[in-house]
Motif scaffolding. Structure first.
Motif, mmCIF file in Angstrom:
data_model
loop_
_atom_site.group_PDB
_atom_site.id
_atom_site.type_symbol
_atom_site.label_atom_id
_atom_site.label_comp_id
_atom_site.label_asym_id
_atom_site.label_seq_id
_atom_site.Cartn_x
_atom_site.Cartn_y
_atom_site.Cartn_z
ATOM 1 N N GLY A 1 0.809 -1.218 0.000
ATOM 2 C CA GLY A 1 0.000 0.000 0.000
ATOM 3 C C GLY A 1 0.845 1.272 0.000
ATOM 4 N N VAL A 2 1.846 1.336 0.876
ATOM 5 C CA VAL A 2 2.614 2.586 0.989
ATOM 6 C C VAL A 2 3.551 2.826 -0.194
ATOM 7 C CG1 VAL A 2 2.420 2.663 3.508
ATOM 8 C CG2 VAL A 2 4.461 1.606 2.446
ATOM 9 N N LEU A 3 3.704 1.836 -1.064
ATOM 10 C CA LEU A 3 4.468 2.093 -2.302
ATOM 11 C C LEU A 3 3.797 3.222 -3.085
ATOM 12 C CD1 LEU A 3 5.208 -1.519 -3.628
ATOM 13 C CD2 LEU A 3 6.836 0.033 -2.519
ATOM 14 N N ALA A 4 2.477 3.299 -2.967
ATOM 15 C CA ALA A 4 1.733 4.356 -3.675
ATOM 16 C C ALA A 4 2.145 5.738 -3.171
ATOM 17 C CB ALA A 4 0.233 4.148 -3.506
ATOM 18 N N ASP A 5 2.610 5.819 -1.920
ATOM 19 C CA ASP A 5 3.059 7.095 -1.344
ATOM 20 C C ASP A 5 4.561 7.305 -1.537
ATOM 21 O OD1 ASP A 5 0.461 7.256 -0.312
ATOM 22 O OD2 ASP A 5 1.052 6.246 1.555
ATOM 23 N N GLY A 6 5.207 6.380 -2.220
ATOM 24 C CA GLY A 6 6.653 6.512 -2.402
ATOM 25 C C GLY A 6 7.441 6.080 -1.179
ATOM 26 N N LEU A 7 6.907 5.114 -0.426
ATOM 27 C CA LEU A 7 7.633 4.602 0.741
ATOM 28 C C LEU A 7 7.990 3.138 0.515
ATOM 29 C CD1 LEU A 7 5.556 6.080 3.711
ATOM 30 C CD2 LEU A 7 7.787 6.856 2.845
ATOM 31 N N PHE A 8 9.214 2.775 0.858
ATOM 32 C CA PHE A 8 9.659 1.404 0.673
ATOM 33 C C PHE A 8 10.170 0.835 1.994
ATOM 34 C CE2 PHE A 8 12.493 -2.030 -0.503
ATOM 35 C CZ PHE A 8 11.721 -2.702 -1.442
ATOM 36 N N HIS A 9 9.506 -0.227 2.483
ATOM 37 C CA HIS A 9 9.934 -0.893 3.728
ATOM 38 C C HIS A 9 11.193 -1.703 3.472
ATOM 39 C CE1 HIS A 9 5.736 -0.326 5.234
ATOM 40 N NE2 HIS A 9 6.404 -0.145 6.348
ATOM 41 N N SER A 10 12.162 -1.545 4.337
ATOM 42 C CA SER A 10 13.451 -2.209 4.107
ATOM 43 C C SER A 10 14.037 -2.784 5.386
ATOM 44 C CB SER A 10 14.433 -1.170 3.552
ATOM 45 O OG SER A 10 15.731 -1.690 3.463
ATOM 46 N N THR A 11 14.618 -3.969 5.253
ATOM 47 C CA THR A 11 15.415 -4.512 6.357
ATOM 48 C C THR A 11 16.726 -3.735 6.405
ATOM 49 O OG1 THR A 11 16.374 -6.137 4.847
ATOM 50 C CG2 THR A 11 14.445 -6.823 6.112
ATOM 51 N N GLN A 12 17.424 -3.843 7.541
ATOM 52 C CA GLN A 12 18.642 -3.045 7.732
ATOM 53 C C GLN A 12 19.853 -3.950 8.000
ATOM 54 O OE1 GLN A 12 17.560 0.000 10.597
ATOM 55 N NE2 GLN A 12 19.106 1.437 9.900
ATOM 56 N N TYR A 13 19.592 -5.223 8.298
ATOM 57 C CA TYR A 13 20.699 -6.154 8.602
ATOM 58 C C TYR A 13 21.302 -6.675 7.299
ATOM 59 C CZ TYR A 13 17.274 -9.674 7.315
ATOM 60 O OH TYR A 13 16.344 -10.401 6.625
ATOM 61 N N HIS B 1 19.913 -6.826 -0.692
ATOM 62 C CA HIS B 1 18.773 -6.995 -1.594
ATOM 63 C C HIS B 1 17.932 -5.716 -1.683
ATOM 64 C CE1 HIS B 1 15.228 -8.489 -3.526
ATOM 65 N NE2 HIS B 1 14.498 -8.123 -2.484
ATOM 66 N N GLU B 2 17.615 -5.146 -0.526
ATOM 67 C CA GLU B 2 16.727 -3.976 -0.492
ATOM 68 C C GLU B 2 17.341 -2.772 -1.197
ATOM 69 O OE1 GLU B 2 14.020 -4.961 0.735
ATOM 70 O OE2 GLU B 2 14.127 -5.704 2.792
ATOM 71 N N VAL B 3 18.649 -2.626 -1.071
ATOM 72 C CA VAL B 3 19.277 -1.410 -1.595
ATOM 73 C C VAL B 3 19.881 -1.632 -2.992
ATOM 74 C CG1 VAL B 3 21.039 0.335 -1.161
ATOM 75 C CG2 VAL B 3 19.593 -0.462 0.719
ATOM 76 N N ILE B 4 20.725 -2.664 -3.134
ATOM 77 C CA ILE B 4 21.311 -2.869 -4.471
ATOM 78 C C ILE B 4 20.229 -3.341 -5.445
ATOM 79 C CG2 ILE B 4 23.008 -4.173 -5.830
ATOM 80 C CD1 ILE B 4 24.887 -4.052 -3.459
ATOM 81 N N GLY B 5 19.347 -4.228 -4.970
ATOM 82 C CA GLY B 5 18.265 -4.695 -5.834
ATOM 83 C C GLY B 5 17.205 -3.627 -6.056
ATOM 84 N N HIS B 6 16.574 -3.178 -4.960
ATOM 85 C CA HIS B 6 15.409 -2.293 -5.108
ATOM 86 C C HIS B 6 15.738 -0.812 -5.298
ATOM 87 C CE1 HIS B 6 12.245 -5.255 -4.629
ATOM 88 N NE2 HIS B 6 12.856 -5.755 -3.562
ATOM 89 N N ALA B 7 16.685 -0.265 -4.500
ATOM 90 C CA ALA B 7 16.888 1.196 -4.599
ATOM 91 C C ALA B 7 17.393 1.577 -5.988
ATOM 92 C CB ALA B 7 17.834 1.709 -3.510
ATOM 93 N N ASN B 8 18.259 0.752 -6.565
ATOM 94 C CA ASN B 8 18.718 1.055 -7.923
ATOM 95 C C ASN B 8 17.541 1.088 -8.901
ATOM 96 O OD1 ASN B 8 21.493 1.492 -7.561
ATOM 97 N ND2 ASN B 8 21.932 -0.709 -7.597
ATOM 98 N N ALA B 9 16.599 0.156 -8.748
ATOM 99 C CA ALA B 9 15.417 0.151 -9.620
ATOM 100 C C ALA B 9 14.517 1.350 -9.307
ATOM 101 C CB ALA B 9 14.643 -1.156 -9.464
ATOM 102 N N LEU B 10 14.391 1.679 -8.023
ATOM 103 C CA LEU B 10 13.535 2.799 -7.619
ATOM 104 C C LEU B 10 14.106 4.147 -8.055
ATOM 105 C CD1 LEU B 10 12.497 1.546 -4.072
ATOM 106 C CD2 LEU B 10 10.949 1.945 -6.017
ATOM 107 N N ALA B 11 15.356 4.156 -8.484
ATOM 108 C CA ALA B 11 15.962 5.385 -9.003
ATOM 109 C C ALA B 11 15.576 5.627 -10.468
ATOM 110 C CB ALA B 11 17.480 5.328 -8.865
ATOM 111 N N SER B 12 14.879 4.674 -11.060
ATOM 112 C CA SER B 12 14.384 4.840 -12.437
ATOM 113 C C SER B 12 12.975 5.422 -12.401
ATOM 114 C CB SER B 12 14.365 3.466 -13.140
ATOM 115 O OG SER B 12 13.286 3.388 -14.071
ATOM 116 N N ASP B 13 12.731 6.448 -13.208
ATOM 117 C CA ASP B 13 11.381 7.025 -13.264
ATOM 118 C C ASP B 13 10.374 5.958 -13.666
ATOM 119 O OD1 ASP B 13 12.143 9.661 -12.634
ATOM 120 O OD2 ASP B 13 12.772 10.022 -14.711
#
Ligand code: TIH
Ligand code: FE2
Length: 312
Positions: free
Chosen positions: A150-162, A179-191
């Motif tokens: 749901g919060v992806l619609a607001d531009g929020l991404f839940h991430s583990t930190q370990y 996974h959360e950062v190299i996998g997802h954040a790189n993709a989330l940097a694309s419009d």
């Protein structure tokens, strides 16, 4: 890689239920003295490592104490943890050039993650926000599907930190900060990819039933987590789960590659504990946006119920 299925881990039925409910997360509980404990199964590579277990507990406590709207607490990573990041970052950097889509590579370039140390989630959000408006939220453990999506619609991404245990750098069935950062954040940097994440969030909010929500989450799994597409004349990955594992990334071209199909993706079963052997291929980014973006933009409980009924 089947450590989660070893006998002392809760119970196979419970585990598969957890996989259906959300991605796999080790249970987090609060002890009587108020401290936080992450329960690793006996087969987990960090189970017999007291230093790693203490780190997992300390990092989970940060997320438990997180107050939404305030800066994300800093995790003081050890040198060994930074070294795991640096090693995986180096291995993946090489492999991404060969196996990642051009859109992902361009986005990674503009995000500019550090290669030698684990970035703080706060920092990841500060890099992302000016690009696509996405920010990170720390998660201690399992986030209910409806909140996670749901919060992806607001531009929020839940991430583990370990970070994954140093003995298994090439693959983990547990989503970790790599996974959360190299996998997802790189993709989330694309419009364009980030727009698809937002559409998945809007779809998750629109539907009311559990079946429809699971259907949407499976499409997310087979696209934003494990999606592949024809890109520059060959099969390349844009899914965060392939792009965060330098073991799995070497294998995906040999898997059972199926044409992009909403009903098939929404009803195909998957096992999070192993390399994904069924993948769905988009013919281009436009094709992915048309089919999957178009579906998320418009789907509702009724449409999804009909799709499920047709498959049965
Ligand atoms: N298997 C991925 C990795 O090793 O980086 C992590 C996960 C992706 C999706 C679920 S868990
Ligand atoms: Fe993920």
């Amino acid at each position: 890689y089947n450590w989660l299925l070893l006998p002392t881990f809760p119970d196979i039925a419970v585990i598969s239920l957890m996989f259906e409910e959300a991605q796999y997360f080790a249970p987090v509980s609060t002890r009587d003295d108020g401290s936080i404990e992450v329960e690793l199964g006996a087969g987990h590579p960090g189970f017999a490592d007291p230093v790693y277990r203490a780190r997992r507990n300390a990092i989970a406590a940060l997320a438990v104490g997180y107050v939404p709207g305030t800066p994300i607490p800093t995790a003081e990573y050890t040198d060994q943890e930074h070294e795991v990041w640096a090693l995986v970052s180096r291995e993946l950097g090489r492999k991404h050039r060969e196996y990642a889509t051009a859109e992902y590579l361009r986005a990674a370039e503009r995000l500019g993650l550090p290669a030698e140390r684990i970035p703080q989630l706060q920092e990841v959000g500060e890099l992302l926000e000016p690009l696509t408006g996405f920010r990170y939220v720390p998660a201690a453990g399992l986030v209910p599907l409806r909140d996670f999506y749901g919060v992806l619609a607001d531009g929020l991404f839940h991430s583990t930190q370990y970070i994954r245990h140093h003995s298994t750098p090439l693959y983990t069935p547990e989503p970790d900060v790599i996974h959360e950062v190299i996998g997802h954040a790189n993709a989330l940097a694309s419009d364009r990819y980030s727009r698809l994440y937002r559409l998945a969030g809007a779809a998750a909010r629109r539907v009311e039933g559990k079946e429809a929500l699971e259907f949407i989450s499976k499409i997310f799994w087979f696209t934003m987590e494990f999606g592949v597409m024809t890109d520059q004349g060959e099969l390349r990955a844009y899914g965060a789960g392939i792009l965060s594992s330098y073991g799995e990334i070497e294998e995906f071209r040999g898997m059972d590659i199926r044409p992009l199909d909403i009903a098939a993706m929404g009803t195909t079963h998957y096992d999070i504990t192993k390399y994904q052997d069924v993948l769905f291929r988009a013919e281009s980014l436009e094709h992915l946006e048309d089919i999957v973006g178009g579906f998320w933009a418009t789907c509702d409980d009724e449409v999804i119920a009909r799709l499920i009924a047709d498959v049965r």
